[in-house]
Every structure is written in C-alpha cells, then in structure tokens.
Design a protein around this motif. Structure first.
Motif, mmCIF file in Angstrom:
data_model
loop_
_atom_site.group_PDB
_atom_site.id
_atom_site.type_symbol
_atom_site.label_atom_id
_atom_site.label_comp_id
_atom_site.label_asym_id
_atom_site.label_seq_id
_atom_site.Cartn_x
_atom_site.Cartn_y
_atom_site.Cartn_z
ATOM 1 N N UNK A 114 0.835 -1.203 0.000
ATOM 2 C CA UNK A 114 0.000 0.000 0.000
ATOM 3 C C UNK A 114 0.873 1.257 0.000
ATOM 4 N N UNK A 115 1.899 1.263 0.839
ATOM 5 C CA UNK A 115 2.792 2.423 0.916
ATOM 6 C C UNK A 115 3.545 2.597 -0.399
ATOM 7 N N UNK A 116 4.028 1.514 -0.962
ATOM 8 C CA UNK A 116 4.760 1.594 -2.226
ATOM 9 C C UNK A 116 3.866 2.052 -3.373
ATOM 10 N N UNK A 117 2.560 1.778 -3.267
ATOM 11 C CA UNK A 117 1.615 2.233 -4.294
ATOM 12 C C UNK A 117 1.354 3.727 -4.202
ATOM 13 N N UNK A 118 1.675 4.331 -3.041
ATOM 14 C CA UNK A 118 1.481 5.769 -2.893
ATOM 15 C C UNK A 118 0.779 6.214 -1.634
ATOM 16 N N UNK A 119 0.383 5.259 -0.773
ATOM 17 C CA UNK A 119 -0.274 5.635 0.484
ATOM 18 C C UNK A 119 0.744 6.180 1.475
ATOM 19 N N UNK A 120 0.272 7.073 2.338
ATOM 20 C CA UNK A 120 1.112 7.633 3.402
ATOM 21 C C UNK A 120 0.958 6.862 4.710
ATOM 22 N N UNK A 121 -0.162 6.174 4.850
ATOM 23 C CA UNK A 121 -0.455 5.376 6.044
ATOM 24 C C UNK A 121 -1.470 4.322 5.636
ATOM 25 N N UNK A 122 -1.720 3.365 6.526
ATOM 26 C CA UNK A 122 -2.669 2.296 6.228
ATOM 27 C C UNK A 122 -3.628 2.122 7.395
ATOM 28 N N UNK A 123 -4.737 1.470 7.111
ATOM 29 C CA UNK A 123 -5.696 1.109 8.150
ATOM 30 C C UNK A 123 -6.064 -0.365 8.021
ATOM 31 N N UNK A 124 -6.424 -0.967 9.160
ATOM 32 C CA UNK A 124 -6.783 -2.383 9.232
ATOM 33 C C UNK A 124 -8.210 -2.546 9.724
ATOM 34 N N UNK A 125 -8.851 -3.643 9.281
ATOM 35 C CA UNK A 125 -10.129 -4.048 9.847
ATOM 36 C C UNK A 125 -10.281 -5.561 9.717
ATOM 37 N N UNK A 126 -10.637 -6.042 8.530
ATOM 38 C CA UNK A 126 -10.931 -7.469 8.377
ATOM 39 C C UNK A 126 -9.720 -8.337 8.684
ATOM 40 N N UNK A 127 -8.523 -7.869 8.340
ATOM 41 C CA UNK A 127 -7.315 -8.622 8.669
ATOM 42 C C UNK A 127 -7.181 -8.879 10.152
ATOM 43 N N UNK A 128 -7.652 -7.947 10.969
ATOM 44 C CA UNK A 128 -7.608 -8.144 12.418
ATOM 45 C C UNK A 128 -8.496 -9.301 12.845
ATOM 46 N N UNK A 129 -9.622 -9.447 12.166
ATOM 47 C CA UNK A 129 -10.575 -10.506 12.525
ATOM 48 C C UNK A 129 -9.938 -11.883 12.295
ATOM 49 N N UNK A 130 -9.209 -12.013 11.191
ATOM 50 C CA UNK A 130 -8.649 -13.310 10.827
ATOM 51 C C UNK A 130 -7.240 -13.525 11.390
ATOM 52 N N UNK A 131 -6.442 -12.465 11.489
ATOM 53 C CA UNK A 131 -5.047 -12.616 11.909
ATOM 54 C C UNK A 131 -4.824 -12.248 13.375
ATOM 55 N N UNK A 132 -5.700 -11.447 13.954
ATOM 56 C CA UNK A 132 -5.528 -11.023 15.333
ATOM 57 C C UNK A 132 -4.699 -9.757 15.448
ATOM 58 N N UNK A 133 -4.578 -9.226 16.657
ATOM 59 C CA UNK A 133 -3.897 -7.943 16.855
ATOM 60 C C UNK A 133 -2.405 -7.971 16.581
ATOM 61 N N UNK A 134 -1.801 -9.148 16.506
ATOM 62 C CA UNK A 134 -0.395 -9.217 16.134
ATOM 63 C C UNK A 134 -0.128 -8.649 14.755
ATOM 64 N N UNK A 135 -1.176 -8.533 13.933
ATOM 65 C CA UNK A 135 -1.037 -7.960 12.595
ATOM 66 C C UNK A 135 -0.532 -6.524 12.656
ATOM 67 N N UNK A 136 -0.914 -5.799 13.686
ATOM 68 C CA UNK A 136 -0.489 -4.393 13.811
ATOM 69 C C UNK A 136 1.029 -4.321 13.880
ATOM 70 N N UNK A 137 1.598 -5.104 14.777
ATOM 71 C CA UNK A 137 3.055 -5.108 14.938
ATOM 72 C C UNK A 137 3.751 -5.611 13.671
#
Length: 351
Positions: free
Chosen positions: A316-339
């Motif tokens: 996402x950052x390489x495509x041009x984003x300055x920051x990212x947000x999470x939602x569904x990934x948290x449901x499946x991967x858990x909060x470790x996804x943030x780190x």
C-alpha cells in the motif's frame, strides 16, 4: 509479544463459532474489560510499536491505524488504542440514532478470509458519539483520533449535505481529523455522492463550514474523504481533481467492494452488502496508484482494504499511500497484525 496476541488463534476458534456480529460485540466488550482491569492489562500489555510519521500535518506514533466501522459509537477507543495502533478512526456516526439494516447483516467467508456486511450505519447518534469521544483518554495521551461522519438512511439524498454539516459541527472540536464517508454500499444512494456534481457541491459546503468552524474554534481540522474501490478510472480522476480544488487534506482508499468475483461459489457469496478482505487489496492498490499519479504528493492517502500481512501494508505504501488502516485482517489474523505491519514498514524505511 503480549499474552493477548499469542492467545488469539485459540480465541478465534471460539469467536468463529458465534454469529459474526455477536462475536464482534463480545470482542469489543472483552477488550474493554481487559483494559479496565489492572491485572489483566499488565498480563496482556506489550510495547507499543513506534515508527513516527506525519499524516495531514498530524504526528502519528506509527502509520498503522484502525479503520472506521469496528467501533461505530466511539465507545472503545482507549481499549483499541492499547493494541498498538498509530491512529484510531471511529464511526460512522449519523446525526440521529438509527438501528441499521435488519439482522443478520454480517457474514464470514473463512475460506477467502473475507467478510460481507450490510450494517447500514447502525449507531447511537451524534450526541452519544461525542460523549463517548470526550470520555476517552487517547487524545489526551497524544493519540490521533479520526471521526467518521455520514448521513441518516431516512434523509433524502438531496438533503444529505445537511446531515454531513450537522455532524461536522458536532465532531469538529473533538477530532484530530474528520472523514466524510460517501462510499458505504449499505445506505441507499450514498455512493451517488461520489459523482462529480454531487461531490463538488458537498465538498464546497463542507469547506465553507470548516472555514467558519476554524475561526470559531481557533484550529483547522483536516478533512478526508473515503471512496469506494469500484470507481472507474474516469471517476477516480474526477475525485482527484475535486479534492485539492476544495482544500480537502486526504483520501481514504478504499471502502468495501460490491464485486463478488473472488468469492463465487462460497457460502454467503450472494448476500447483499460490502465485501472486505483480501480481494479488496488489489482493487485499492489500483485506486491508490491512480490517485497518487493524479494528485502528486500534496494530498495524503490512507490505504485500506485487504491487508493481512506486513508485506501487504508495505505494498500500500509503495503504491502511494502515506499510512494504512486495518479491519478485516484483524478478525482473521488477530492484533499481532499491527506489529507485523509496523515492522515491515520500519524494515523498508531502514533498507
């Protein structure tokens, strides 16, 4: 890594045995209980990942945020912030409380690691939302909080601007940035506000009101617009041309998709609503890339949709984003996804 993060695979098995919306509500309440209990907070606490960046002039602890929709009423801000997010966005709030669409209205598609939801901006209304935000400590502790605003389902689309302006008035003193949600597929005709003439009129009204509010409160609050992944290239270009014209600070790309191509044949594939999860990743990347080419570097872009690994956050950052947000990934991967996401972005920055 905290006990909470390590235990998530076991917790997910239990959560996935429950109705999706029931599990959502239970999880938020469990996080709140954990945050309020000193013993469990100490047992599950972890070092907050840091990778300082600036977004729309705002100092973020790291560029990995929580997408709107998970905490619609802003009732769990501090508990969610403790998971390690660099910024938090809550809502969508509407002027008046509304129940949303009939249940069931959230469906898991585990084989594709997706969700379909047609929640319909269910929330307790602007007054309750602001009261919850005021009770939270996140901003007082230096956290960055985005407040996401929308229109009531009962408000005719030709009067939508009135709802957005009422919400803007209410949240302005309490936000670090404000997101204008015109891209949910679950409120009738809402996405029509992304058309050139409708968006031009809405943004003009919001910018005029923001100028007045900035004078009244002595501070200028950044405005962002959240768009759909299903726009055509010409529609994306039209949005990109209007954003700087009206002094809008950022774009959130993207909301959920109406496409079902990636989940055909799976249970619930024909349920109405917005699809989130891995299929949205490529769609949002294309939108981000086109926006960045059109906008240059002056407008902030927040990439959201389908992130379930650190490498995808980096894409996402390489495509041009300055920051990212999470939602569904948290449901499946858990909060470790943030780190994982912060670590991947940090590693790329150091390379």
């Amino acid at each position: 890594m905290s006990l909470l993060f390590k235990a998530y695979p076991l917790a997910r098995r239990a959560l996935f045995s429950m109705d999706a919306e029931q599990a959502h509500d239970w999880t938020l309440k469990a996080l709140q209980h954990n945050h309020h209990c000193r013993v469990t907070r100490l047992l599950t606490s972890s070092h907050q990942p840091t990778l300082p960046v600036t977004l729309m002039g705002l100092p973020l602890r790291n560029p990995v945020g929580l997408a709107a929709g998970l905490d619609k009423n802003g009732a769990y801000i501090d508990a969610l912030a403790a998971l390690g997010f660099g910024f938090i966005e809550v809502g969508t709030v509407t002027p008046r409380a509304q129940p949303g669409n009939p249940k069931p209205r959230m469906f898991r598609l585990p084989r594709a690691r997706c969700l379909i939801n047609r929640m319909g901006f269910n929330n307790d209304g602007l007054d309750a939302f602001v009261a919850n935000v005021q009770r939270s400590q996140w901003r007082r502790q230096g956290g960055i909080l985005g407040l996401n605003i929308g229109k009531n389902a009962a408000t005719p689309i030709e009067h939508a601007v009135d709802d957005y302006l009422r919400c803007l008035d209410g949240v302005y003193p309490h936000a670090d940035y404000i997101t204008v949600n015109i891209s949910s597929p679950n409120t009738k005709n809402l996405r029509s506000l992304q058309s050139h003439d409708a968006l031009d009129a809405l943004l003009a009204a919001l910018q005029a009101r923001r100028l007045a509010l900035a004078d009244q409160h002595g501070k200028r609050i950044p405005l962002a617009v959240k768009i759909a992944p299903d726009l055509s290239p010409d529609e994306i270009d039209a949005v990109a041309d209007l954003i700087p014209r009206h002094g809008i600070d950022g774009i959130i790309a993207t909301n959920t998709t109406l496409s079902r191509d990636a989940v055909r044949g799976l249970p619930y594939d024909d349920e109405a609503g917005g699809l989130s999860g891995p299929p949205v990743h490529a769609l949002s990347l294309a939108v981000i890339q086109r926006l960045r080419r059109r906008l240059g570097r002056d407008t902030a872009i927040i990439g959201v949709g389908g992130i379930e690994s650190g490498s995808q956050a980096l894409e996402k950052i390489q495509a041009g984003a300055d920051a990212v947000q999470l939602y569904t990934g948290l449901i499946y991967q858990g909060p470790g996804l943030i780190r994982d996401c912060v670590r991947a972005l940090d590693g790329a920055a150091a390379a």
